[in-house]
Structure formats: C-alpha cells, structure tokens
Write a protein that holds these residues in place. Structure first.
Motif, PDB file in Angstrom:
ATOM      1  N   UNK A  14     -14.793  -3.879  46.891  1.00 42.01           N
ATOM      2  CA  UNK A  14     -16.226  -3.996  47.148  1.00 42.01           C
ATOM      3  C   UNK A  14     -17.035  -4.214  45.875  1.00 42.01           C
ATOM      4  N   UNK A  15     -16.768  -3.441  44.825  1.00 39.01           N
ATOM      5  CA  UNK A  15     -17.563  -3.527  43.602  1.00 39.01           C
ATOM      6  C   UNK A  15     -17.330  -4.850  42.871  1.00 39.01           C
ATOM      7  N   UNK A  16     -16.126  -5.395  43.020  1.00 43.74           N
ATOM      8  CA  UNK A  16     -15.849  -6.706  42.436  1.00 43.74           C
ATOM      9  C   UNK A  16     -16.747  -7.763  43.080  1.00 43.74           C
ATOM     10  N   UNK A  17     -16.843  -7.719  44.399  1.00 44.08           N
ATOM     11  CA  UNK A  17     -17.612  -8.741  45.098  1.00 44.08           C
ATOM     12  C   UNK A  17     -19.117  -8.543  44.950  1.00 44.08           C
ATOM     13  N   UNK A  25     -27.791  -6.777  39.759  1.00 45.31           N
ATOM     14  CA  UNK A  25     -27.105  -6.083  38.661  1.00 45.31           C
ATOM     15  C   UNK A  25     -27.668  -4.671  38.477  1.00 45.31           C
ATOM     16  N   UNK A  26     -28.979  -4.545  38.511  1.00 45.76           N
ATOM     17  CA  UNK A  26     -29.620  -3.245  38.295  1.00 45.76           C
ATOM     18  C   UNK A  26     -29.345  -2.282  39.448  1.00 45.76           C
ATOM     19  N   UNK A  27     -29.431  -2.778  40.670  1.00 50.49           N
ATOM     20  CA  UNK A  27     -29.382  -1.908  41.838  1.00 50.49           C
ATOM     21  C   UNK A  27     -27.974  -1.619  42.355  1.00 50.49           C
ATOM     22  N   UNK A  28     -27.043  -2.554  42.146  1.00 56.15           N
ATOM     23  CA  UNK A  28     -25.749  -2.426  42.840  1.00 56.15           C
ATOM     24  C   UNK A  28     -24.507  -2.495  41.961  1.00 56.15           C
ATOM     25  N   UNK A  29     -24.589  -3.074  40.761  1.00 57.87           N
ATOM     26  CA  UNK A  29     -23.401  -3.201  39.912  1.00 57.87           C
ATOM     27  C   UNK A  29     -23.255  -1.937  39.059  1.00 57.87           C
TER      28      UNK A  29
END
Length: 415
Positions: free
Chosen positions: A233-236, A405-409
């Motif tokens: 999930x985090x890769x995508x 990038x800020x909210x989810x990565x």
C-alpha cells in the motif's frame, strides 16, 4: 570523484553520463528548436507547433507506459534484464542517429517518438539495476552521483560541442541545419560509447529463475501483485504522489524550450540558458543526495516540489530572456535531485527479487504522468491561444503531488 565507488557502481553511473546527452540535445534543447523551425517553414503556427510537440510526447510515452509493466515483469527473470536493456538501448541510439537524415517536420516528429520509446524503455531496466550494483545504504548517494555526472559531463560536453557548431559553424562553412544534424549523430555516438562499461560490468544479481511460459507467468505475477496491493500500500501511495510531481518535472523539461521560443526568447539565449542549467544542476544533484542523509529523501522531495511551484509562477509571468535565465536556474537547483531521490527512495521500498516488476510500475506512473502533463500544456495553449496558460496549468500537478506527499507518504524512508 568516483574513487570511493565500486566498479559496478561506476559503470552504472556512467550510463547516466551516456544517455544524458539525449536528454538535453534531443528532448530539451536543439531538437525542439529545429522542429519549430521546420514546422514554421511548413506553414505551422508557433502555438500549433507547441501542441504537436506536446501530443507527440504524450503518444510516445503512452506506448511506453502500456509496455512497461509486462517488460518489467519479464525482466525479473534471470539474464532478461540486460537482454531487454540492450534491445531498447539499440533502438534508442539508432533512431537518434536517424534524426540526422530528414528535413520534414512530420517525419522528424515520428522518428523522435521512436527515440522516446527506446530511451524510456531502456531506463526501466537501468533504474532497476540500481539494486544490483549497490547496497541500500548507498542508494541515495549512487543515484544522485549518476544524475550529477550526467549533467556535468554527459549533458554539458556534447551540448557545448553542439551549440558551438550551431552558433559558430557558419564561420567554417557549416550551415545551421547541418550543424544540428551533426549534433544528433554526436549524441547517438556519445550514448553508445559510454554505455560500454554498463554492458561489460553490470550484472543482474537479484532475479527469478527461468521457467516455461515466461510471458504468461509474467502476466500472472502482475495480476497477483495487483490482487495483493494492500501488502504494498505505501509503495503505491508514493507512486501516486510521484505520478503528479514527476509529471510536472518532465513537462517543464520537454516544453521549456518551445515555450521560451513562443514568448520571444531568442534561440541563442535559450541554448546558453540550458547550458547553464546543466552546469548548475551538477552540484545541486549531489547536494540533494547529501542533504537527504540528514533530513530524509521525503523532505528534500517536498522542497523540490515547492521550488517547482515557484518555477511555474515565474514561467507564467516571463517576458524577457533574463526571466528565462532565472527560470532555468531554479530548474537546475532541483531537477536532478528530485529525479535521483525519487529513484533511490522507491528502490528502498520494494522487494529486490521483484525490482524490475516494480520499476515497471514506477515507469508506468512516470510515463502516464508524462502523457498528462504535455497534453495539459498543449490543450491550454491551444484553447487560449496563449502558451502562458499552458505553463500555469502545470502548477496544479505539483500542488497535488505535494499534498499527497505531506498527507499520505510516510516519513520513514523504508515505509
């Protein structure tokens, strides 16, 4: 500079040196100007020429994006990665040389699309070789030095020779058209010569053993990866952010020269500003890699996105060659660093034995993004009749990518 790198690392880095000549001479500088000249001579308006250039980039990258997942999956098998790399490397270099043999704008555009397919597809496997040539701890550094050496050597040396012929060739009896064609052939030769270390010294270490029905099995592996997407999930999530911000970066690279020409910046100023970009980008790419050790690759990527938002604003308001130089300098500070850290950040997140498959996805996101950006630019330029709105539309891509990038990565680079 490279004394602390292994033979495999240096050979891998030198492919950036080899193919960066293509990036600046063919993608960013001399070919776009030559295309605009031929199109103008063929009765095409400047805005429509910009649109044709944007659409050609979109079509070629769409073809690569469609091929990328299956190519990457097949490349995970033993010995396949280098075989596929060689095929597309040869396609790219031969078609680049072929640009020297036409004076028709439409033929030039078609051959250019073939060069994009060769160049971009070879890069799927080149990027995936990063895990084979170095350790996880050294990936940011090796990737950053690849882009840095590409800028200072691979881009600058053949570019200086090329623009010298274009600007001063008349004094020794070389027409500007002939000088441009010689620059295309020089780019192809440079690309071939400095790829030799890569071909000789880089080997595939991580792979899946060969089996029967590799194409069918490759499609099955792709299906299983999609079905188990929660596991990655985090890769995508990162790839979605990458989709937007790298789209903006690639659009600026591909459209900056034709845009500068459309707003009245002279060809000489365009070429010299792009030369400055290559020189400044060299230390900046290394600085990005070094700062990533201290603040993390994610933070440096966010800084780069912020700089590109400023670039779009400067580009929209640009009225003089001086402002184009300011824009070129800002691009130089972040272009290579963002590309290098995106590649190494992603490499740390993926399973090594599936590197080609995942870099196939990485390329899909990058290439589908490269379809949207130039098309967005072309559409706004065509609808409004003003290329400035095309540049302004690109800002949206950086805003969306930065927000994700800020909210989810995750801040943890290993995700």
């Amino acid at each position: 500079m490279l004394k602390n790198f292994t033979k495999a690392e240096k050979s891998w880095i030198f492919y950036d040196w080899a193919n960066s000549a293509y990036s600046v001479v063919i993608t960013a500088a001399i070919l776009p100007i030559f295309f605009k000249t031929l199109a103008k001579n063929g009765g095409v308006s400047p805005n429509m020429a910009d649109s044709y250039w944007g659409y050609a980039n979109s079509i070629a990258t769409l073809m690569v994006a469609i091929l990328a997942p299956i190519l990457g999956s097949v490349g995970d098998y033993k010995d396949r990665k280098m075989q596929l790399f060689k095929f597309f490397f040869i396609l790219g270099t031969i078609s680049t040389a072929a640009l020297s043999f036409t004076d028709h704008w439409m033929a030039l555009l078609i051959i250019y699309m073939i060069t994009v397919i060769g160049f971009s597809s070879a890069n799927i496997f080149y990027d995936a070789f990063l895990i084979d040539v170095t350790t996880e701890e050294r990936m940011d550094m090796v990737s950053s030095y690849g882009f840095a050496l590409g800028y200072i050597g691979g881009s600058t040396i053949p570019f200086v020779i090329s623009i010298s012929m274009v600007l001063f060739g008349a004094k020794i009896g070389i027409s500007s058209s002939l000088a441009v064609k010689i620059s295309f052939m020089l780019t192809a030769i440079w690309w071939v010569v400095f790829t030799i270390p890569m071909l000789r010294n880089v080997k595939q270490i991580y792979y899946i053993e060969k089996e029967k029905n590799t194409i069918r099995k490759s499609f099955l592996r792709l299906y299983n990866t999609f079905m188990n997407i929660r596991q990655y999930k985090k890769v995508f999530v990162f790839l979605i952010a990458y989709f937007f911000y790298i789209d903006g970066v690639n659009t600026i690279i591909k459209m900056s020269t034709v845009y500068g020409d459309s707003v009245g910046v002279g060809s000489n100023s365009l070429l010299l500003a792009l030369l400055m970009t290559q020189i400044v980008a060299f230390p900046c790419a290394i600085i990005y890699g070094n700062l990533a050790k201290k603040v993390g690759a994610r933070s440096m990527l966010l800084i780069g996105i912020a700089i590109y938002i400023v670039i779009c604003f400067v580009g929209y308001n640009m009225k003089s060659a001086v402002e184009f130089w300011i824009l070129a300098f800002l691009v130089a500070t972040s272009q290579g660093g963002m590309q290098a850290l995106s590649r190494s950040y992603f490499s740390k997140m993926i399973p090594k034995e599936k590197a080609n498959e995942f870099f196939g996805f990485y390329d899909v996101f990058g290439k589908f993004a490269a379809i949207m950006g130039p098309a967005l630019y072309a559409m706004f330029s065509q609808i409004t009749g003003n290329s400035r709105y095309g540049v302004l539309s690109v800002m949206l891509l950086f805003v969306i990518g930065g927000a994700i990038m800020i909210l989810a990565v995750p801040k943890d680079e290993k995700a």
